[in-house]
Scaffold this active site. Structure first.
Site, short mmCIF file in Angstrom:
data_model
loop_
_atom_site.label_atom_id
_atom_site.label_comp_id
_atom_site.label_asym_id
_atom_site.label_seq_id
_atom_site.Cartn_x
_atom_site.Cartn_y
_atom_site.Cartn_z
N SER A 76 5.75 88.35 22.56
CA SER A 76 6.42 88.86 23.75
C SER A 76 7.38 89.99 23.42
O SER A 76 8.00 90.01 22.34
CB SER A 76 7.20 87.71 24.41
OG SER A 76 8.07 88.19 25.41
N GLU B 120 10.16 90.16 24.64
CA GLU B 120 11.48 89.54 24.57
C GLU B 120 11.93 89.34 23.12
O GLU B 120 13.13 89.13 22.87
CB GLU B 120 11.49 88.21 25.30
CG GLU B 120 11.46 88.32 26.82
CD GLU B 120 12.77 88.78 27.42
OE1 GLU B 120 13.83 88.57 26.78
OE2 GLU B 120 12.75 89.37 28.51
N TYR C 127 13.99 81.54 24.42
CA TYR C 127 12.58 81.92 24.55
C TYR C 127 12.22 83.00 23.54
O TYR C 127 11.21 82.90 22.84
CB TYR C 127 12.31 82.41 25.97
CG TYR C 127 10.95 83.02 26.14
CD1 TYR C 127 9.81 82.22 26.28
CD2 TYR C 127 10.77 84.40 26.17
CE1 TYR C 127 8.54 82.78 26.43
CE2 TYR C 127 9.52 84.97 26.33
CZ TYR C 127 8.41 84.16 26.45
OH TYR C 127 7.17 84.72 26.60
#
Length: 353
Positions: A136, A138, A159
């Site tokens: 990801s 992120e 996360y």
């Protein structure tokens, strides 16, 4: 019609999610036999793939679902031993960034350690397969954009931290055991199948409902966050392309464009002829303890080596999502059909395992 033999077998974790449903459609269209992992629950959560069971061109039922969970290592071993997939697409996760602050241990156990359980099952069996890890953007967190495969990670949420763990786990199994394992570092990709708690779907849904008089306001968190938004069906094409390459590599998929949450709200409300400032309110409850200011991807490597390029950009994406919401609200099955092109109910669904 005579069923054609499947060319390959694929196993998808997270098949009931946005990406999993589009990926299943893509693989079935290519003649794959597709197996998906779903969690046992007291209610059905397969709305995004229900329509695949009603495909009149698939009398051989090349889609099979299996109960299981990323926290159950023995179940993963038994399933993979039974299915013997040519390709494994690991998409399952606790995928909501804001929720990960409330449930950090659960996020780490599923999103992070779940990747270890799946890769270790493949290693223990001695399975000759190709493995896709859903990494990801992120993971980059506070690292300034543009971000590419060589950009250092600085995650800003449980996360993101868990995804970094999964990324390096896939790299380690590739380097230590020679597994064909790739990381797809996907920047934000959206669609009408996005979960309703994700900001793009929340905004698109609100714009449609407000335009039709069903509500008047929507409450959002950080309007200044900058994101690189693409169209999910195009991104699963990139996932598949990564596993068809001659050697395992890690790839960023992104549009390379930047829009704020405010921009996305303006685009959605403009599409229905409304002034977004009259209907959007700020709510601090939606802010994260640590914010990610800007994620903008550089997908040059994927373009150069895989021939992958985005075709849909944020302004068109906003229109697609709002139009889908309007269609659902105005259609005859609006009360029961949660996703465009899907139908409620479970009759005829084959379950395996």
């Amino acid at each position: 019609m005579t069923p054609f033999p499947p060319s390959k077998t694929a196993f998808i974790t997270g098949i009931t999610g946005q990406d999993g449903s589009y990926l299943a459609e893509l693989l079935l269209s290519k003649g794959y036999e597709v197996h998906g992992l779903i969690r046992r629950a007291s209610t059905f959560n397969t709305q995004r793939i229900d329509h695949l069971y009603r495909d009149p061109h698939d009398p051989s039922r090349r889609l099979h679902l299996h109960y299981g969970d990323l926290t159950d290592a023995s179940r993963l071993v038994s399933l993979l031993s039974e299915i013997v997939p040519d390709e494994v697409y690991h998409l399952a996760a606790q995928s909501h960034v804001r929720v990960s602050f409330d449930e950090p241990e659960f996020t780490a156990n599923t999103t992070g350690v779940g990747t270890v359980r799946l890769l270790e099952a493949i290693r223990m069996i001695g399975l000759e397969t190709r493995f896709y890890q859903a990494s990801s953007s992120e993971m980059f967190g506070a690292t300034p954009p543009p971000q590419c495969e060589d950009t250092p990670f600085h995650p800003r949420s449980p996360y993101g931290v868990s995804k970094v763990f999964g990324y390096w786990t896939a790299r380690n199994y590739r380097e230590a055991y020679g597994l064909f394992a790739v990381n797809g570092i996907l920047f934000n990709h959206e669609s009408p199948r996005r979960g309703e708690t994700f900001v793009t779907r929340k905004i698109a849904r609100a714009a449609a409902r407000i335009a039709l008089g069903h509500e008047s306001l929507v409450y959002l968190g950080n309007l200044d966050a900058v994101r690189d938004w693409g169209f999910a069906p195009e991104y699963v094409e990139g996932m598949w392309a990564m596993l068809q390459a001659d050697r395992p590599e890690d790839y960023v998929l992104a549009t390379g464009t930047a829009y704020t949450v405010e921009d996305f709200a303006r685009l959605c409300f403009d599409h229905v002829g409304l002034d977004w400032t009259r209907h959007v309110r700020h709510d601090e409850r939606y802010l994260r303890p640590t914010e990610v200011d800007a994620l903008i991807g550089d997908a040059s490597k994927a373009s150069r080596e895989l021939g992958w390029r985005p075709r849909t950009f944020t302004p068109e994406l906003a229109r697609i999502m709002v139009d889908a919401e309007l269609s659902m609200l105005q259609g005859p099955t609006a009360e029961v059909a949660p996703f465009p092109g899907t139908w409620p109910g479970l009759s005829g669904r084959p379950m395996a395992g």
